[in-house]
Structure formats: structure tokens, C-alpha cells
Design an enzyme around this catalytic site. Sequence first.
Site, PDB file in Angstrom:
ATOM      1  N   ARG A  70       0.867  -1.240  -0.161  1.00 41.14           N
ATOM      2  CA  ARG A  70      -0.116  -0.077  -0.042  1.00 41.14           C
ATOM      3  C   ARG A  70       0.687   1.323  -0.041  1.00 41.14           C
ATOM      4  O   ARG A  70       0.312   2.352  -0.254  1.00 41.14           O
ATOM      5  CB  ARG A  70      -1.092   0.095   1.346  1.00 41.14           C
ATOM      6  CG  ARG A  70      -2.119  -0.948   1.024  1.00 41.14           C
ATOM      7  CD  ARG A  70      -3.319  -0.410   1.938  1.00 41.14           C
ATOM      8  NE  ARG A  70      -3.244  -0.296   3.131  1.00 41.14           N
ATOM      9  CZ  ARG A  70      -3.824   0.511   4.234  1.00 41.14           C
ATOM     10  NH1 ARG A  70      -4.940   0.739   3.551  1.00 41.14           N
ATOM     11  NH2 ARG A  70      -3.502   0.860   5.346  1.00 41.14           N
ATOM     12  N   ASP A  71       2.169   1.185   0.178  1.00 41.05           N
ATOM     13  CA  ASP A  71       3.148   2.418   0.116  1.00 41.05           C
ATOM     14  C   ASP A  71       4.182   2.395  -0.682  1.00 41.05           C
ATOM     15  O   ASP A  71       5.413   2.671  -0.164  1.00 41.05           O
ATOM     16  CB  ASP A  71       3.332   2.922   1.670  1.00 41.05           C
ATOM     17  CG  ASP A  71       3.802   4.415   1.707  1.00 41.05           C
ATOM     18  OD1 ASP A  71       3.084   5.155   0.889  1.00 41.05           O
ATOM     19  OD2 ASP A  71       4.215   4.719   2.799  1.00 41.05           O
ATOM     20  N   ILE A  72       4.080   1.568  -1.920  1.00 44.12           N
ATOM     21  CA  ILE A  72       5.099   1.481  -2.843  1.00 44.12           C
ATOM     22  C   ILE A  72       5.450   2.794  -3.339  1.00 44.12           C
ATOM     23  O   ILE A  72       4.288   3.621  -3.929  1.00 44.12           O
ATOM     24  CB  ILE A  72       4.620   0.575  -3.868  1.00 44.12           C
ATOM     25  CG1 ILE A  72       4.601  -0.871  -3.289  1.00 44.12           C
ATOM     26  CG2 ILE A  72       5.797   0.446  -4.872  1.00 44.12           C
ATOM     27  CD1 ILE A  72       4.223  -2.168  -4.164  1.00 44.12           C
TER      28      ILE A  72
END
Length: 301
Positions: A88-90
Site C-alpha cells: 500500500r505504500d510503494i
Amino acid sequence: MDKEFDVLRIVKDHQNVAKIYALQKRKVYGGWEGRELMEYCPIGLFDYMKALEKDKKFLPESDIWEIMYDLVSALGFMHKQNPPLVHRDIKLENIMQGKDGRWKFIDFGSVVFGTIKLKNKDDVDRAEQDIEKYTTQMYRAPEMVDFFGVEEITEKTDIWALGCVLYTLMFMKQPFLNASKLAILGAKYTIDEVNMVCCLTAKRLGAKYTIPPRHRYSPELVALLKSMLTAEPAKRASAVDLFKVIKPKVGKRVPHMAQTIASNFKDEYEASDEDDDDDDDEFDDEVITKVSVGDGMWREV
């Protein structure tokens, strides 16, 4: 914090995840403090791209395929778990190169387990608050921006975010830098460079792309980008789909170090008297692998 520790226990042995040698959790005023001893990664992808931009250089296509090989390998491992692990936070800042020459994901504090179902307004409100808190807007997939008609949010959001990373590797610019929600939903991005023009437009449904013939990359790499930045999740590629394309292009992966660039990682921790061993302290020190401190770097979580 406990959730991130749980995730790290699952992914800790994958070669494209920064190794974690020790986890620490202790009671502090107002809550808990967590720290992890992570393998030393001398180069961050964000720093690397900034250095190339400063020198007016571009990444060779072969390097891009290798970077994608590493990152898709890690995503494939995460997404095949039951339930799937969704990062979710690439983003560029969460990708680093280890001393072994492999590119690795860091920062698993935003991970969710499995699919997020949106059955009613309360589900949507919770999802929206969670997304605002734990994700980065310019990397959000359309289904994370506009919830109308969206029944679930899946691991395909990671594919979109990695597509934004790929776009930056190819064209040295973020596709949605400082983007508003409307810009992401319209998925419109244009890049003009000397001897290279790429105009790419994707609508929320029925995505359409127009890429003029004058650019430096192969049709295969452009097709890979298209498959990742597909607005409709059901039609967006999976990690398995991507790896089937990437593996033949790379063959046997032979890691090599990028040019030396100092990482912008800073450990702002300062020792204090409170750090001394004390029987009254509530401290949970979980050691995964014994290692000398010189082999890693502490990171607050």
C-alpha cells in the site's frame, strides 16, 4: 506496530525485502516505541533517480527490467500469501538497493492483510480514512480515490503504484506529481523531452493510451507499463502476469551495484539515560538473527 512486526516475520527471508535482524518494542510515555535493525542499504532509488536527473542521464532499459524483476518478485511473494499482503505504500522512497546489488522494499507499516470489502457507507468511510493516513496520494490507484461503484480494494493497488514507479524510471518524472483526485481519476499525464515524446491518457474505464513512435524504450516495456497503469482493477496485470513478461527479458538475474550514491537515511536516535537497562522498563526485544550492529542500521517504526 505489532502488525508491521508480524509482516516482517513473514517477508524477512525474501531476497528483495530489506533484511531485519532485530525488532525492539518498548513502553514510552503516551504509547509504544518500535525500532528495527535493518540491513545496510547504501543506495535509495529516490536518491539514485535524483542523481541521474542532475546529470541529465536516463536509465538503460536493461537496468529498468532488472529493477522490475526484483520488485515484482517481492510483490509476487507478498500477494501469494493467504491472505495476500498488500504493501500500500510503494514509492521511490521505499525502495533501496542492498550491498548484494538487489533492489528491496522497506517500510511495511501500511500493509493490510487481504481484500478490503466496501459493503456499506461505514466501510467506505473507514477505508477512506485509512487510505488518507497510510498511503501516498500520487501513487494511489483510481479505486483508492473514487469509491463509487467500488466493491473491494485488492492487491492490484500495489501494481498501480509500481506502475507509477516504472513510469518514473522510464521518463524521469512522476506521472501524478502533486496530483489532485481528478488528475488521478482522469489518469492524464504528458511528458516532453528532447528526442522523446510520450503522451499517455487513461480514463477511469476503457483505458486508452496514445504513445507516439519517438521514444527510447521497447514495445515490450511500454506494454508492461500499460498493463500496470490500467484504470480498471480487474483488467490490471497481477504480479504473476508481470513476472511472466519480465523473467524472459532478464534471464538469470546477476545483481550489480548502481553507481555509488549516499543514502538520505538518517538515524536521528540519540541515547539517553532512559535507555539503560532497568527492571522497571517494559521492553520487548525480539531478535530474528544475531548480527553485529555494523552490518545494519536502526530504523524507527
